[in-house]
Design an enzyme around this catalytic site. Structure first.
Site, PDB file in Angstrom:
ATOM      1  CG  HIS A 185       8.526 -29.392  -0.307  1.00  0.00           C
ATOM      2  ND1 HIS A 185       9.273 -30.689  -0.640  1.00  0.00           N
ATOM      3  CD2 HIS A 185       9.298 -28.946   0.748  1.00  0.00           C
ATOM      4  CE1 HIS A 185      10.189 -31.021   0.112  1.00  0.00           C
ATOM      5  NE2 HIS A 185      10.422 -29.720   0.923  1.00  0.00           N
ATOM      6  CE  LYS A 227     -12.024   1.798   1.166  1.00  0.00           C
ATOM      7  NZ  LYS A 227     -11.778   2.913   2.120  1.00  0.00           N
ATOM      8  CD  GLU A 264      -3.161   0.144   2.076  1.00  0.00           C
ATOM      9  OE1 GLU A 264      -4.325  -0.635   1.980  1.00  0.00           O
ATOM     10  OE2 GLU A 264      -2.958   0.592   3.171  1.00  0.00           O
TER      11      GLU A 264
END
Ligand code: PA5
Length: 440
Positions: free
Chosen positions: A299, A413, A278
């Site tokens: 793995h 948003k 951010e």
């Protein structure tokens, strides 16, 4: 104590970034860079409000005495730091071993996740710490509405009141309004500290203290590191890390992988991802922060790191002292062929796994930086958190962005509000719906 190894970059690369690091450092120390209104975290470890700290400890003691579960409601910077510290120091199995359980909500919109929390709250005394700086973020606001009702049904409005702790802005936002109207105990997030830099404010400190962690030691470790990071120059570990990251980017290494060797550090890596992602990912710039947990991910992701696209570098975070002594035993017939490890501790084996991986990945073209702390304790972890924050500030300024805003978070948003018919967004809602492909 914290040390950093940046042998993977050259002295020439390092020196070429020193002037930019000095400018970044001056901007952080003097509050003169972009976004400087949000650099209160730089001096936070020495400016913690003593009365607020005492109230945090008292609230944590009350929660520990009257609650089997603490439900922490928050998203992004309003929960990742607390979860990172609690899991790092109390273990990922903490909730199975100890009380109060600390559960997190408001960081997703999954109905099955909420149902599971409701089932765990059944028959258990609980309290809520709702955390939101803006006080208007949808996910935690929705979670608070749902779980506050549950709390009120259980204890009545008055009883619920003494079990709700609101951590928010000192004056603004819907959460502050609700807390004042209902008389909840509130804790203040300082104006000049943004969400992802707020773990050492009441945002992190209350849940961390409620989990039984020594927050004085955490703050002391952060204060030690603040003093170390205040000194300019090549010995500054945050400068070294910030410079090394930018040098890697200069080589075309656009993805950083934070490598941890302890499942208890998985959320530390989540916190790191938010902090750097951010802070730096804007203006079409930045290093993409990712994380793996070794040896498990050797793995799964090990193949890609060893031989895939050569755009990666790793930063390993290690603890130098084993937290426990678990050893491999000797067996007479050695049927599994493991007697060569007899007498060795898991720590010894893990350390050789790290050293082997360091060389293998380096040989394959994924260079490694290494950050070590001495102990897995509150003091060293406090130092590590501050180290990453300061490094992020320096690194973001070297990169040329404002490391303290997050304008890009708004786009989803706005669309979500429009698609949910939030008053004021009706027109955009219809336009967005028309743009969506069939079935989306
Ligand atoms: O770092 C940030 O500022 C964000 O990640 C916020 O912490 C997150 O969006 C939650 O915001 P708020 O605390 O206002 O609910």
């Amino acid at each position: 104590m914290l040390t950093i190894n940046t042998a993977a970059i050259t002295a020439k690369e390092f020196e070429s970034f020193l002037p930019a690091a000095q400018r970044a450092h001056d901007n952080l120390q003097n509050g003169t860079g972009r976004g400087s209104d949000f650099t209160g975290w730089v001096k936070l470890p020495e400016s913690v409000d003593k009365d607020e700290l005492a109230r945090i400890k008292a609230a944590a003691a009350k929660i520990r005495s009257d609650s089997e579960v603490l439900l922490v409601i928050g998203i992004g910077g309003s929960y990742l730091g607390a979860r990172a510290v609690i899991e790092a120091l109390r273990g990922t199995m903490y909730n199975l071993k100890d009380k109060p359980m600390v559960l997190f909500a408001g960081n997703n919109l999954s109905a099955s996740y909420y149902k599971d929390i409701m089932a765990l709250l059944e028959g258990r005394d609980f309290s809520i710490n709702v955390i939101s700086k803006s006080g208007t973020t949808t996910e935690p606001a929705v979670a608070f509405r749902i779980f506050r009702r549950l709390l009120e049904q259980r204890y009545g409005k008055e009883g619920a009141k003494s079990r709700i702790y609101a951590t928010t802005d000192k004056a603004r936002g819907a959460l502050k309004g609700v807390a004042d109207a209902m008389g909840y105990e509130t804790f203040v997030i300082p104006d000049d500290v943004g969400g992802r830099y707020s773990v050492l404010t009441p945002v992190g400190l209350l849940p961390i203290a409620a989990a039984g962690i020594d927050i004085d030691a955490l703050l002391l470790g952060a204060a030690d590191m603040m003093k170390i990071c205040r000194a300019p120059g090549e010995g500054n570990p945050a400068w070294r890390y910030a410079i090394a990251r930018n040098a890697m980017l200069g080589r075309g290494k656009t993805t950083e992988i934070l490598v941890t060797y302890d499942p208890d550090f998985v959320f530390l890596a989540e916190w790191y991802k938010q902090l750097f992602g951010e802070s730096e990912g804007k203006e079409q710039k930045g290093i993409y922060p990712s994380a793996v947990s070794f040896t498990a991910d050797l793995h799964s992701m090990g193949q890609f790191i060893q031989e895939g696209a050569r755009s990666l570098f790793e930063t390993a975070v290690l603890v130098d002292t084993p937290a426990a002594d678990v050893r491999v035993g000797m067996e007479e017939n050695d049927a599994d062929g493991l007697n060569f490890l007899a007498g060795k501790s898991l720590f010894d084996i893990e350390r050789q796994a790290f050293r082997g991986t360091y060389l293998a990945h380096g040989d394959g073209g994924t260079p490694n930086l290494v950050v070590k702390i001495t102990d897995k304790n509150a003091r060293d972890l406090g130092g590590l958190l501050y180290f990453f924050e300061y490094s992020c500030g320096v690194s973001g300024y070297i990169l040329g962005v404002n490391p303290f805003d997050q304008p890009g978070v708004e786009a989803y948003k706005k669309n979500m509000f429009a698609l949910l018919d939030k008053p004021g967004f009706e027109k955009e809602g219809a336009q967005l719906t028309a743009r969506l492909p069939e079935g989306i």
